[in-house]
Design an enzyme around this catalytic site. Structure first.
Site, mmCIF file in Angstrom:
data_model
loop_
_atom_site.group_PDB
_atom_site.id
_atom_site.type_symbol
_atom_site.label_atom_id
_atom_site.label_comp_id
_atom_site.label_asym_id
_atom_site.label_seq_id
_atom_site.Cartn_x
_atom_site.Cartn_y
_atom_site.Cartn_z
ATOM 1 N N GLY A 156 -16.059 0.783 -1.788
ATOM 2 C CA GLY A 156 -16.588 -0.550 -2.062
ATOM 3 C C GLY A 156 -17.224 -1.117 -0.799
ATOM 4 N NE ARG A 157 -19.620 -7.241 -1.946
ATOM 5 C CZ ARG A 157 -19.229 -7.422 -3.214
ATOM 6 N NH1 ARG A 157 -18.048 -7.000 -3.605
ATOM 7 N NH2 ARG A 157 -20.026 -8.017 -4.079
ATOM 8 C CB ILE A 158 -13.745 -3.204 2.745
ATOM 9 C CG1 ILE A 158 -13.728 -4.709 2.427
ATOM 10 C CG2 ILE A 158 -12.929 -2.910 4.002
ATOM 11 C CD1 ILE A 158 -12.369 -5.268 2.035
ATOM 12 N NE ARG A 238 -3.614 -6.838 -2.351
ATOM 13 C CZ ARG A 238 -4.537 -7.472 -1.625
ATOM 14 N NH1 ARG A 238 -4.837 -7.031 -0.410
ATOM 15 N NH2 ARG A 238 -5.140 -8.552 -2.096
ATOM 16 C CD GLU A 267 1.815 -7.309 2.621
ATOM 17 O OE1 GLU A 267 1.287 -8.427 2.443
ATOM 18 O OE2 GLU A 267 1.161 -6.272 2.763
ATOM 19 C CG HIS A 286 -1.891 -8.656 4.145
ATOM 20 N ND1 HIS A 286 -1.393 -8.385 2.885
ATOM 21 C CD2 HIS A 286 -3.234 -8.687 3.989
ATOM 22 C CE1 HIS A 286 -2.395 -8.261 2.023
ATOM 23 N NE2 HIS A 286 -3.522 -8.453 2.672
HETATM 24 C C1 DGY Z 1 -7.698 -9.817 0.239
HETATM 25 O O1 DGY Z 1 -8.610 -10.653 0.312
HETATM 26 O O2 DGY Z 1 -7.429 -9.205 -0.788
HETATM 27 C C2 DGY Z 1 -6.911 -9.573 1.499
HETATM 28 O O3 DGY Z 1 -5.860 -8.747 1.351
HETATM 29 C C3 DGY Z 1 -6.549 -10.877 2.191
HETATM 30 O O4 DGY Z 1 -7.714 -11.208 2.810
#
Ligand code: DGY
Length: 323
Positions: A156-158, A238, A267, A286
């Site tokens: 994806g984008r990230i 995640r 978490e 996180h």
């Molecule tokens: C998200 O946006 O899903 C991250 O885990 C928190 O920025």
């Protein structure tokens, strides 16, 4: 009359101003602690809009307690805290905050890659413990990032932003995703691989997948066993995508050699978490999207989504087809 909304946390000022200008705002006014379940249920009852964080569970019970609800605006790109089908069934719009946190999260993935590969945290701890003796040839040696292979799981984008950053590091790039992406390949030069092929080939493995029933528990002893013995594993997605106890065992056994972890099965974790006892694991709480500018943009986008839906306009970034 302005629509009633409930915010599960006080947000940065620009978002608060926008919401107050259009809505009657009720909020759980504690910036650090999540609203307890009862407070969330109480706040949602009678609200037309809910602005949630990833710590707030939106499920059938909550939706039943909130018959006037029209929109849930999540201040996160991930929305595994929300039962989207249950929202769709009740005509409740769900929105998230994609795009605005891409670069900040990719920066953190790289910070973890570099820190784990070059033993940055371990080095600081060594000095703090008074253990820095005279310089010697193999003192605190790590693995090179420059010239290594990088595989991103989740395109994806990230994932794309993580790959783009590799251009200055002379890396060989691979990616795995449900489907191959010719656009990503054209933009980054990354080659598509099956997950197993990527794990066998790549020295750096970075997870940027969403948490879904298919990705839950995707990485465990079998996958870590496929990795190279000089591999560095990074998770900025995640926690439940990784079977954490198996990661701990695998790191103890030295495959992967090191890890950089931003997200955990449950978490927050405490100081006695087993990953923290491992010198080859860098753990952070996180903070993928945690820059002032990005958190402010995320809050503002969530607020814009909420205001748009309550004004009868289409949301900017819905997570499902609505209408
Ligand atoms: C998200 O946006 O899903 C991250 O885990 C928190 O920025």
């Amino acid at each position: 009359m302005a629509p009633k909304i409930f915010l599960t946390r006080r947000l940065p000022e620009p978002a608060m101003r926008l919401l107050s200008a259009h809505c009657e705002v009720d909020l759980w006014d504690d910036a650090e602690r999540p609203a307890p379940r009862e407070a969330l249920l109480r706040g949602a009852a009678g609200a037309a809009g809910l602005l949630t964080l990833l710590t707030d569970r939106v499920d059938a019970e909550l939706l039943d307690a909130a018959p006037d609800l029209k929109v849930v605006a999540n201040m996160a790109v991930g929305y595994d805290n929300i039962d989207v089908p249950a929202c769709s069934a009740r005509g409740v719009v769900v929105t998230n905050t994609p795009g605005v946190l891409t670069e900040t999260t990719a920066d953190l993935a790289w910070a973890l890659m570099l820190a784990a590969a070059r033993r940055i945290v371990e080095g600081q701890k060594l000095i703090e413990a008074g253990g820095w003796g005279p310089w010697h040839p193999m003192q605190m040696v790590g693995v090179d990032v420059y010239g290594a292979s990088l595989g991103v799981v989740g395109a994806g984008r990230i994932g794309a932003a993580v790959l783009r950053r590799a251009s200055g590091f002379g890396m060989e790039l691979r990616y795995h995703n449900r489907n191959a992406s010719p656009e990503l390949e054209a933009a980054t030069g990354a080659l598509y691989r099956s997950l197993d092929e990527l794990l066998v080939e790549c020295q750096f493995v970075v997870v940027t997948l969403p948490l879904t029933p298919e990705t839950r528990g995707l990485f465990g002893a079998r996958e870590f066993g496929l990795m190279r013995d000089d591999a560095v594993f990074v998770n900025v997605a995640r926690g439940p995508i990784v079977r954490e106890a198996e990661l701990v065992e695998s790191l103890r056994a030295g495959r992967p050699r090191a890890a950089g972890i931003d997200v955990f099965e449950r978490e927050p974790i405490g100081p006695d978490h087993p990953l923290l006892a491992l010198p080859n694991c860098v753990a952070v709480p996180h903070i993928g999207s945690a820059s002032v500018a990005t958190r402010t943009r995320m809050a503002t986008l969530a607020a814009e989504n909420l205001v748009a839906v309550l004004a009868g306009r289409p949301p900017l970034t819905p997570v499902h087809a609505v209408g």
